[in-house]
Design a protein around this motif. Sequence first.
Motif, PDB file in Angstrom:
ATOM      1  N   GLY A 179     -22.821  18.597  -7.691  1.00 48.88           N
ATOM      2  CA  GLY A 179     -22.800  17.178  -8.046  1.00 48.88           C
ATOM      3  C   GLY A 179     -21.523  16.895  -8.831  1.00 48.88           C
ATOM      4  N   ASP A 180     -21.480  15.733  -9.494  1.00 52.53           N
ATOM      5  CA  ASP A 180     -20.303  15.399 -10.297  1.00 52.53           C
ATOM      6  C   ASP A 180     -20.294  16.259 -11.554  1.00 52.53           C
ATOM      7  OD1 ASP A 180     -19.862  13.482  -8.432  1.00 52.53           O
ATOM      8  OD2 ASP A 180     -20.067  11.760  -9.782  1.00 52.53           O
ATOM      9  N   THR A 181     -19.140  16.809 -11.876  1.00 52.22           N
ATOM     10  CA  THR A 181     -19.050  17.611 -13.095  1.00 52.22           C
ATOM     11  C   THR A 181     -17.628  17.659 -13.620  1.00 52.22           C
ATOM     12  OG1 THR A 181     -19.578  19.742 -14.119  1.00 52.22           O
ATOM     13  CG2 THR A 181     -18.731  19.811 -11.862  1.00 52.22           C
ATOM     14  N   GLY A 182     -17.535  17.725 -14.922  1.00 52.96           N
ATOM     15  CA  GLY A 182     -16.265  18.025 -15.565  1.00 52.96           C
ATOM     16  C   GLY A 182     -16.198  19.503 -15.880  1.00 52.96           C
ATOM     17  N   PRO A 183     -15.178  19.912 -16.639  1.00 49.65           N
ATOM     18  CA  PRO A 183     -15.064  21.324 -17.010  1.00 49.65           C
ATOM     19  C   PRO A 183     -16.162  21.749 -17.991  1.00 49.65           C
ATOM     20  CG  PRO A 183     -13.298  20.004 -18.012  1.00 49.65           C
ATOM     21  CD  PRO A 183     -14.051  19.098 -17.106  1.00 49.65           C
ATOM     22  N   GLY A 184     -16.318  23.072 -18.126  1.00 46.67           N
ATOM     23  CA  GLY A 184     -17.339  23.605 -19.033  1.00 46.67           C
ATOM     24  C   GLY A 184     -18.542  24.125 -18.281  1.00 46.67           C
ATOM     25  N   ARG A 219      -2.476  15.098 -12.340  1.00 46.70           N
ATOM     26  CA  ARG A 219      -1.908  14.129 -13.297  1.00 46.70           C
ATOM     27  C   ARG A 219      -2.980  13.217 -13.899  1.00 46.70           C
ATOM     28  NH1 ARG A 219      -0.445   9.171 -10.240  1.00 46.70           N
ATOM     29  NH2 ARG A 219      -0.863   9.588  -8.045  1.00 46.70           N
ATOM     30  N   TYR A 220      -4.186  13.287 -13.384  1.00 46.97           N
ATOM     31  CA  TYR A 220      -5.299  12.499 -13.936  1.00 46.97           C
ATOM     32  C   TYR A 220      -6.206  13.349 -14.834  1.00 46.97           C
ATOM     33  CZ  TYR A 220      -4.216   8.636 -10.766  1.00 46.97           C
ATOM     34  OH  TYR A 220      -3.599   7.595 -10.106  1.00 46.97           O
ATOM     35  N   GLU A 221      -5.675  14.425 -15.384  1.00 46.19           N
ATOM     36  CA  GLU A 221      -6.552  15.335 -16.145  1.00 46.19           C
ATOM     37  C   GLU A 221      -7.248  14.640 -17.316  1.00 46.19           C
ATOM     38  OE1 GLU A 221      -5.232  19.316 -16.917  1.00 46.19           O
ATOM     39  OE2 GLU A 221      -6.383  19.416 -18.786  1.00 46.19           O
ATOM     40  N   GLU A 222      -6.528  13.783 -18.013  1.00 42.94           N
ATOM     41  CA  GLU A 222      -7.145  13.122 -19.165  1.00 42.94           C
ATOM     42  C   GLU A 222      -8.319  12.242 -18.717  1.00 42.94           C
ATOM     43  OE1 GLU A 222      -4.168  11.567 -21.875  1.00 42.94           O
ATOM     44  OE2 GLU A 222      -5.675  10.150 -22.613  1.00 42.94           O
ATOM     45  N   PHE A 223      -8.087  11.490 -17.636  1.00 47.08           N
ATOM     46  CA  PHE A 223      -9.172  10.686 -17.059  1.00 47.08           C
ATOM     47  C   PHE A 223     -10.341  11.582 -16.658  1.00 47.08           C
ATOM     48  CE2 PHE A 223     -10.906  10.125 -12.772  1.00 47.08           C
ATOM     49  CZ  PHE A 223     -11.770   9.054 -12.976  1.00 47.08           C
ATOM     50  N   ALA A 224     -10.018  12.719 -16.002  1.00 46.89           N
ATOM     51  CA  ALA A 224     -11.075  13.602 -15.509  1.00 46.89           C
ATOM     52  C   ALA A 224     -11.904  14.144 -16.668  1.00 46.89           C
ATOM     53  CB  ALA A 224     -10.464  14.741 -14.694  1.00 46.89           C
ATOM     54  N   ARG A 225     -11.234  14.607 -17.704  1.00 48.21           N
ATOM     55  CA  ARG A 225     -11.962  15.140 -18.863  1.00 48.21           C
ATOM     56  C   ARG A 225     -12.829  14.057 -19.501  1.00 48.21           C
ATOM     57  NH1 ARG A 225     -10.632  20.096 -20.786  1.00 48.21           N
ATOM     58  NH2 ARG A 225      -8.733  21.089 -20.004  1.00 48.21           N
ATOM     59  N   GLY A 226     -12.295  12.829 -19.577  1.00 47.16           N
ATOM     60  CA  GLY A 226     -13.021  11.744 -20.224  1.00 47.16           C
ATOM     61  C   GLY A 226     -14.206  11.239 -19.426  1.00 47.16           C
ATOM     62  N   SER A 227     -14.160  11.404 -18.112  1.00 44.48           N
ATOM     63  CA  SER A 227     -15.226  10.850 -17.271  1.00 44.48           C
ATOM     64  C   SER A 227     -16.061  11.933 -16.596  1.00 44.48           C
ATOM     65  CB  SER A 227     -14.603   9.931 -16.202  1.00 44.48           C
ATOM     66  OG  SER A 227     -13.625  10.635 -15.460  1.00 44.48           O
TER      67      SER A 227
END
Length: 256
Positions: free
Chosen positions: A157-162, A184-192
């Motif tokens: 499913g949807d997931t960020g790191p960790g 280049r969207y890493e900050e967005f990815a981590r935040g969402s």
Amino acid sequence: MNIQVLGAHNCESQNSRLISLLIDDTIAIDAGSLTSSLSFSAQQKLKAILLTHQHYDHIRDVPTIAMNFALHGTTINIYSIQPVYDALSTHLLDGKLYPNFLEKPQGNPTIKFTMVEPYQTVQIEGYNILAVPVNHTDLTVGYQITSPDGKIALYTGDTGPGLAGCWEQVSPQLLIIEVTAPDRYEEFARGSGHLTPNLLKQELTIFQELKGYLPRVVVVHMNPRLEEEIEAEIAAVAKALNNSINLGYEGMQLNL
Ligand SMILES: [Zn+2]
Ligand SMILES: [Zn+2]
């Protein structure tokens, strides 16, 4: 085990569909493109739909497929966590937007909803299905599916790191995991609560350290407008890890 990717993206257009996977024609995971991808007869073959989390791109076709089952006089089993039930019953199937198929028809509702707890294993049609929490904005569970002949696939499913905690619970031969945007969207990815190719690389490295191997990897939930960039970066990750990592696409057939 055959897994068909019905929808592989996070945005819909004529050429891209929202997330849905179909296992051996009988179990679907996520409902982003069930009715738009499957014929009525293929829909009727479904024994269960598993939902990872409540976001609209993953549950959208629940009302439409429920309507088809209702008009056919049949019922459909849906499995998910409490927040997904709450979202369905208070929003999509609240009786105003659409009929409340969780309760209607009275006495034999079209949707038979079974609550799933994280780390719980449920048996569906001979498949062992383990719900494993991942790291998204709202509570989200990935599903590890073990087929009757012992083949194992995991869809996060949807997931960020960790994901170390998730990796400890699973041992898939095939990993279907999200990568929503390029590096280049890493900050967005981590935040969402999403992954980029580089974040995926880090999670796969942790997987390898913990488990001593890497599964075949298929990436889904890409933003179609950024897909070329994602594809190039994923190819570099596959090379660096010396592992099979491919982008999923609508109609892709995966066999285990
Ligand atoms: Zn989501
Ligand atoms: Zn999503």
